[in-house]
Design a protein around this motif. Structure first.
Motif, mmCIF file in Angstrom:
data_model
loop_
_atom_site.group_PDB
_atom_site.id
_atom_site.type_symbol
_atom_site.label_atom_id
_atom_site.label_comp_id
_atom_site.label_asym_id
_atom_site.label_seq_id
_atom_site.Cartn_x
_atom_site.Cartn_y
_atom_site.Cartn_z
ATOM 1 N N THR A 144 0.830 -1.201 0.000
ATOM 2 C CA THR A 144 0.000 0.000 0.000
ATOM 3 C C THR A 144 0.863 1.249 0.000
ATOM 4 N N ARG A 145 0.307 2.324 -0.559
ATOM 5 C CA ARG A 145 0.911 3.657 -0.492
ATOM 6 C C ARG A 145 -0.183 4.642 -0.102
ATOM 7 N N ARG A 146 0.047 5.364 0.978
ATOM 8 C CA ARG A 146 -0.934 6.328 1.483
ATOM 9 C C ARG A 146 -0.153 7.573 1.885
ATOM 10 N N ILE A 182 6.081 -7.489 12.257
ATOM 11 C CA ILE A 182 6.134 -6.143 11.671
ATOM 12 C C ILE A 182 7.497 -5.524 11.985
ATOM 13 N N GLN A 183 8.108 -4.938 10.970
ATOM 14 C CA GLN A 183 9.330 -4.156 11.139
ATOM 15 C C GLN A 183 9.101 -2.800 10.485
ATOM 16 N N SER A 184 9.704 -1.746 11.025
ATOM 17 C CA SER A 184 9.394 -0.423 10.485
ATOM 18 C C SER A 184 10.521 0.560 10.708
ATOM 19 N N GLN A 185 10.434 1.646 9.944
ATOM 20 C CA GLN A 185 11.263 2.832 10.131
ATOM 21 C C GLN A 185 10.317 4.028 10.172
ATOM 22 N N ILE A 198 6.297 6.788 7.843
ATOM 23 C CA ILE A 198 6.627 5.419 8.214
ATOM 24 C C ILE A 198 6.800 4.565 6.964
ATOM 25 N N ALA A 199 7.691 3.591 7.063
ATOM 26 C CA ALA A 199 7.864 2.549 6.060
ATOM 27 C C ALA A 199 7.811 1.225 6.803
ATOM 28 N N VAL A 200 6.893 0.360 6.419
ATOM 29 C CA VAL A 200 6.600 -0.854 7.170
ATOM 30 C C VAL A 200 6.723 -2.070 6.272
ATOM 31 N N THR A 201 7.362 -3.110 6.782
ATOM 32 C CA THR A 201 7.313 -4.423 6.142
ATOM 33 C C THR A 201 6.744 -5.398 7.153
ATOM 34 N N HIS A 212 4.200 -1.151 3.389
ATOM 35 C CA HIS A 212 3.336 0.020 3.463
ATOM 36 C C HIS A 212 4.184 1.290 3.568
ATOM 37 N N LEU A 213 3.904 2.243 2.699
ATOM 38 C CA LEU A 213 4.506 3.572 2.764
ATOM 39 C C LEU A 213 3.415 4.553 3.150
ATOM 40 N N VAL A 214 3.609 5.249 4.275
ATOM 41 C CA VAL A 214 2.596 6.171 4.778
ATOM 42 C C VAL A 214 3.283 7.443 5.236
ATOM 43 N N ASN A 215 2.776 8.592 4.795
ATOM 44 C CA ASN A 215 3.332 9.849 5.310
ATOM 45 C C ASN A 215 2.380 11.005 5.145
#
Length: 323
Positions: A144-146, A182-185, A198-201, A212-215
């Motif tokens: 996903t990209r949001r 879940i791992q994230s930055q 956030i960037a989530v795998t 998931h890319l969310v910002n």
């Protein structure tokens, strides 16, 4: 007719007021907001400044569209009064509060729903229908990209609990399983102490890989969900409610270098035509039907709790950097 009360007449509450006044089987009998009806969303409907007075008006169910920090205290008031509740997402400020809400509504046999509206977007509803029919085969990955500009109205949570919970919820719903890992930055740019990128795998219990890319930092607004499976890939754009299928084909590429680059054979690309009702109307109808008929189309409080737990993992399992 279900006698419904609305708590909160702000940016989201005003839309709930509009839909509740149009929805069959529902009678919006009272509203509550200490600031009054600033948007004129419920003219002629009794207005109260507190939740207790709203409950005293006599209601069967309530829609709670208040700041996240108030979800638990308002939800508990409703549960104790025996009132079914629809609570805007996230379910609560933290998972401990969410757990208390789950237990309170379950103990009293009440319907509790969480407002994860993206599940009710026509593109995702159609995608889910086609996935359930087996059109994609085994699901391999959900991405996903949001992204978009920072909304000034969000003051009480970071982007993980606000925007990110949409994608975490819809991913578990589409994938048919909850998160195993879940791992994230994350990064904090706009407000101290509130992540806004956030960037989530992740990986679901059934092995599906997710990312998931969310910002809140992009001038380009996009809401895209891609589900890749054995038969190809579905791409849902929830801004336009469009759904496109990129099919794995059987036509071999004659150009050897191109064939090696593509990896899979190229098939047809199809953008589907289907009805596109307003997601909020579909969501509120599902809440109504759960109360009247016991149907299961809502996002349950248990679903909302697991989504919040995933969002907390996104925030807690990483070092937050300030550029």
């Amino acid at each position: 007719m279900i006698r419904v009360g609305l708590i909160g007449l702000g940016m989201m509450g005003r839309h709930h007021a509009r839909v509740l006044q149009q929805l069959e089987g529902v009678d919006l009998v009272a509203v509550s907001d200490p600031g009054g009806d600033v948007h004129g969303a419920a003219p002629g409907i009794p207005l109260y400044s507190d939740v207790a007075s709203l409950i005293g008006h006599g209601i069967d169910a309530a829609v709670c569209a208040v700041p996240t920090a108030l979800h638990e205290p308002v939800g508990m008031q409703l549960a104790e009064a025996g009132v079914h509740a629809f609570i805007e997402k996230p379910i609560a400020a933290d998972s401990a509060a969410g757990q208390r809400l789950v237990e309170a509504f379950s103990a009293r046999g009440l319907v509790g729903a969480v407002g994860h509206i993206e599940r009710f977007n026509p593109a995702l509803q159609e995608l889910k229908r086609r996935m359930d029919a087996g059109e994609l085969g085994r699901v391999l990955q959900i991405a996903t990209r949001r992204q978009g500009p920072f909304p000034g109205r969000i003051t009480d949570v970071g982007v993980a609990r606000d925007l990110g919970t949409h994608d975490l919820d819809l991913t578990m719903w589409l994938g048919g399983a909850r998160f195993q890992d879940i791992q994230s930055q994350t990064a904090t740019v706009v407000r101290e102490g509130r992540e806004d990128m956030i960037a989530v795998t992740g990986r679901l219990d059934n092995g599906v890989i997710t990312n998931h890319l969310v910002n809140w930092l992009s001038p380009m607004k996009e809401r895209v969900t891609t589900v890749t499976g054995e038969a190809g890939a579905f791409v849902a754009d929830t801004l336009t409610a469009d759904l496109t299928f990129y099919e794995n084909g059987s036509v071999e590429a004659e150009w050897e270098a191109l064939a090696n680059f593509r990896g899979v054979t190229e098939g047809n690309v199809t953008r589907f035509a289907f009805p596109k009702p307003e997601p909020l109307k579909t969501e509120q109808a599902a809440f109504r039907d759960a109360i009247l008929h016991g149907t299961t189309g809502i996002v349950t409080l248990e679903d909302g709790l697991h989504t919040l737990m995933a969002a907390e993992a996104v925030v807690n399992r990483t070092k937050t950097l300030k550029p």
